[in-house]
Write an enzyme that holds these catalytic residues in place. Structure first.
Site, PDB file in Angstrom:
ATOM      1  N   HIS A   1       8.034  38.075 -29.973  1.00 29.93           N
ATOM      2  CA  HIS A   1       8.065  39.009 -28.845  1.00 29.93           C
ATOM      3  C   HIS A   1       9.442  39.032 -28.197  1.00 29.93           C
ATOM      4  CE1 HIS A   1       6.958  35.225 -26.636  1.00 29.93           C
ATOM      5  NE2 HIS A   1       7.771  35.710 -25.721  1.00 29.93           N
TER       6      HIS A   1
ATOM      7  N   TYR B   1       1.072  39.388 -22.972  1.00 30.30           N
ATOM      8  CA  TYR B   1       1.585  39.828 -24.269  1.00 30.30           C
ATOM      9  C   TYR B   1       0.914  41.159 -24.594  1.00 30.30           C
ATOM     10  CZ  TYR B   1       3.447  35.152 -25.548  1.00 30.30           C
ATOM     11  OH  TYR B   1       4.138  33.962 -25.618  1.00 30.30           O
TER      12      TYR B   1
ATOM     13  N   HIS C   1       1.397  30.500 -19.009  1.00 28.66           N
ATOM     14  CA  HIS C   1       1.822  29.569 -20.050  1.00 28.66           C
ATOM     15  C   HIS C   1       1.856  28.157 -19.474  1.00 28.66           C
ATOM     16  CE1 HIS C   1       3.038  32.593 -22.900  1.00 28.66           C
ATOM     17  NE2 HIS C   1       4.017  33.063 -22.170  1.00 28.66           N
TER      18      HIS C   1
ATOM     19  N   HIS D   1      13.810  29.495 -20.179  1.00 26.53           N
ATOM     20  CA  HIS D   1      14.175  29.728 -21.568  1.00 26.53           C
ATOM     21  C   HIS D   1      14.937  31.042 -21.693  1.00 26.53           C
ATOM     22  CE1 HIS D   1      10.493  31.798 -20.971  1.00 26.53           C
ATOM     23  NE2 HIS D   1       9.907  31.629 -22.099  1.00 26.53           N
TER      24      HIS D   1
ATOM     25  N   HIS E   1      14.110  37.069 -22.568  1.00 25.05           N
ATOM     26  CA  HIS E   1      14.314  36.171 -23.710  1.00 25.05           C
ATOM     27  C   HIS E   1      13.586  36.738 -24.917  1.00 25.05           C
ATOM     28  CE1 HIS E   1      10.363  34.830 -22.129  1.00 25.05           C
ATOM     29  NE2 HIS E   1      10.094  34.600 -23.388  1.00 25.05           N
TER      30      HIS E   1
ATOM     31  N   GLU F   1       6.537  40.928 -24.000  1.00 22.87           N
ATOM     32  CA  GLU F   1       5.957  40.111 -22.943  1.00 22.87           C
ATOM     33  C   GLU F   1       6.445  40.624 -21.597  1.00 22.87           C
ATOM     34  OE1 GLU F   1       7.483  36.045 -22.531  1.00 22.87           O
ATOM     35  OE2 GLU F   1       5.476  35.373 -21.981  1.00 22.87           O
TER      36      GLU F   1
END
Lengths: 308, 308, 308, 308
Positions: free
Chosen positions: B215, B256, B247, B200, B153, B266
């Protein structure tokens, strides 16, 4: 809308020989959350990371096995559209009124060509997971038992695999992710199908015993949790069929084991992500052992003989 | 069809300050597979578990950042339908002819309200992963570098988060999975959206710098591989921003870090499965630190200041 | 006898500012087993995989820190031999009568050159782990909290690192496993020492504050459990110093965090096996950041400033 | 000195039926580092995390099995002291001159009561691991094959288990960590013994075939690496005996498999830490299946029948 139609395996009703014993098993060994009983005495359970009311229903019976498998669909319009499509495919359908299963809306039921009762529904009460929807924590600490993330898929056995494959692919929007060929090198011994990004949401495998259940599968988040599941099974002397081991098909890691009534279940982890632009992977008859059990590279006797 | 419309993040083109250095980094540190160059000199890469020709394109430029993000859609009909829908939403669209990107069909490009060039395409040559489609093995042994599973993503920054959210949700079929609220407790500081079962597929976060890249994210299969990624980064002295850490948003684990041109990337693992019947999770302003970095429970300074 | 002399870090007594709060923390967050109180009010705890009565003792005090660190030795003869050896090294010793600590035999106490009270003892009542000694299960299911395997080691700070190093190596049978050099490239900024196959049983690091505690370390079995520890810390809003991260020194993975009184503790996993025929690994001053925190490659400010 | 006497299993010489095939296996499947050949044609290998020259020696022969197992001792004085002690125990000893094995000092050899040739040595050239001793990295990236950390232990079979147990415990300083009882509930069917903090450095199990090898064990760092080992074995079609699975005895996770000559080897992970103040764990005959294979809870037929 990118994800539509049939969303996921939502619930199934298993027959158990001793309900008390089964409730103890699914609560304390499998680590599911008991969600109460309905007036007919059936016991309801959900996995701790599921938000809908229940994904497993147990019914006391003389013979183990699966009564029906329920697929949640996007909404009522989808439910009615799929009902028409199933009829157009040539299968009679039945409507089960809302409330027949606790906290569950109207269901549309039909018998798949392999002899399994499949049902569609659009509504089930959201009860939430243990974490909540506002500023949640990331884990629930101290879970006991196997404690799977969710009901993942079923493997169902019967004679007319092609028929059920066509029903699921052409009517219900599933896609074939992997196929295992018979010795003839042409026809399907088994098909693993997805209605989502998962490596499989349902599988059909050829078997003379129509309507039989090979296993219901529950998802685990990591290979370490698969080990933990095996340890928990040993602590409780649960009968393990095979595993921890990897499948060649889907690449997932797994344990097959049996509930006290003899229903096989799976504790499954992994599997690659599927997209509808991916060609199916094909397994030839000679490699099927490795396809099913990647490390032993052969089927154990129980794989093709023990179903409920 | 259960999964339709936009399928997934398919490719993105990053600007790098020194192409040779970048190619070395993405080959040997990130462990991607180089897929050649086009006549304009751009370098192509794919993750080893992706089947399409390439997911990352690098272009030499004076300034780092992202040129465009490409979403693969189901088929040509979908492409044309979505083109109309985007126009109906009020955005001009442009068609990029097939072949402008190697092994890629016609693309439909438009600028999202946050200032990012987004493109849709239905075709990219299937080159396959390293395992094949017939009786495959389950792993590739001896992979070197971070070696992610796939492009996962992007997190994109700009002012009009609501605009991009509406474009993706109302036109492109995405759903909001998690929201972070501004101090006003009402409007969206950031939205994490999915077009699939993933937690996501894209995120937009408020930032004064329209069109900026926070990112690009690459998927890893396990938390142990996240550790390995961090170790590989240290061996190569890659600049790590933060991590390994979890997260709160999506519950995924992450690192990251920065490529040699300063583009943040990421290496991500996990995240729960999303379905369209799930209500979004909401993070209040006071809890946003924990939402982004679950263990430190506060944003580091770079999170909101460093973008490309 | 292959393993003799000093066996392991056996217990330590920490000063806490609020005993009730500390007991709650070590029971519910750290997940230790409370083992009762002595007449002076001190609270005792053990890790669930330890067989001796207690490894952690908490004492209410005005200032946090460590009162003493206790090393278990093989037997009474060893205790008395080492007592003589310590005196011969030039340090006065004191005998603490059996029973002064619950379920603990006579202790021989002395002050190490870095200003820390060290004690030796040969006897502590065996209470067993949760698994037992006859046909045991392999795991305890449903543990809550961080739930470490055992007390692992301490890192102690003071000025005379060489003095404590010589005491532990020349008298107590430890071996230097890794060394960090000062800027002069010759003298020891820190030494990591082992009396066993572990990568370290104690470490001394240069600091102007004699007798200070950098951290007490608790062992976790896997990197996944390190993640779980971080998650548990966040659930309970425990102050995390750094991590999950890897150390270069010992290669172990780790989190540093603080108990409610500000005593730093570590949840540690891994580290290679040490043998007495292995030369020490040496870290130069310029690489010390990477030696301590392998992924950030720099010391955070707290590492050298915050001790108790 | 806390760790003294016998340090560890240092090397063993296996007989293989086809040296070329065996070298290919141990290099590319097991992932060991080839360390050359001696004038007699024997092939030497080391694990990548070992510092001594070689831990595995292969000799072409008509029959598979183990020629001898070598234990590294602290120093020459220890070697000579133990030589006297073994003689005093009643066993003749033989000195093998330095250099008979490449880069290895003088060895003292004797036959254990179970019919196995055991040898002690104090010197083997240090060649170092891949990481070095000055400011090392923490991992070697891109290792191919199973790539174990080190030679871990052996399980040896023969009739006089008590005799070998007494030799190792009373003379060589080992301690019994776990015992499996015969049906009589008194005598030892098998003993697992440690000369270190490891859960076992050697095991003897009752078998009519004196001098036979059940398996040589190689250490893996994590359960995920155990899965990787199984995957690698399948890629290379290595014959797996059982696993991935957990042992009840030592709690370690494991795979048993066979090299091309039929020598069983183990890829092992975990096991709790042992100290000399710990009472042995005892397994009754009825629970032995679970003791050996914690998840299947029964011995497979090969466990007691196949040795080399």
């Amino acid at each position: 809308m990118a994800l539509t139609g049939v969303l996921r395996p939502g619930h199934c009703q298993l027959r158990v020989l001793d309900l008390k014993e089964a409730e103890h098993f699914y609560t304390h060994v499998m680590g599911l959350k008991p969600m109460g009983h309905d007036p007919s005495g059936r016991a309801y359970f959900k996995c701790l990371d599921e938000r809908d009311h229940a994904s497993l229903v147990l019914r006391q019976a003389d013979r183990a096995g699966v009564d029906f498998c329920g697929l949640k669909v996007l909404d009522t319009a989808t439910l009615h559209r799929l009902e028409s499509d199933v009829r157009a495919f040539g299968l009679p359908t039945e409507r089960i009124p809302a409330g027949e299963l606790l906290e569950t809306g109207e269901r549309v039921r039909f018998e798949a060509p392999t002899g399994h009762l499949i049902e569609l529904y659009a509504h089930k009460t959201t009860v939430g997971d243990e974490l909540g929807l506002r500023n949640p924590e990331a884990i629930v600490d101290g879970r006991k038992g196997i404690s799977p993330v969710r009901l993942d898929h079923w493997q169902l056995h019967g004679r007319n695999v092609e028929g059920s494959r066509d029903l699921f692919c052409n009517v219900l929007g599933f896609r074939v992710v992997e196929r295992a060929l018979k010795e003839d090198g042409v026809s399907d011994m088994g098909v693993w199908m997805s209605c989502s990004n998962k490596a499989h949401d349902i599988a059909f495998v050829h078997d003379e015993r129509d309507g039989s259940l090979h296993h219901a599968s529950f998802l685990l988040p990591t290979w370490e949790q698969v080990l933990h599941a095996a340890d928990v099974m040993t602590i409780h002397r649960t009968a393990i069929d095979i595993g921890p081991i990897r499948h060649g098909i889907t690449r997932g890691t797994t344990i097959y084991a049996f509930d006290p009534s003899g229903n096989r279940f799976e504790t499954f982890c992994g599997g690659y992500d599927h997209y509808p632009d991916m060609e199916p992977i094909v397994w030839d008859w000679e490699d099927l052992g490795r396809g099913i059990f990647y490390h032993t590279r052969q089927l154990n006797e129980r794989f093709l003989t023990v179903v409920t």
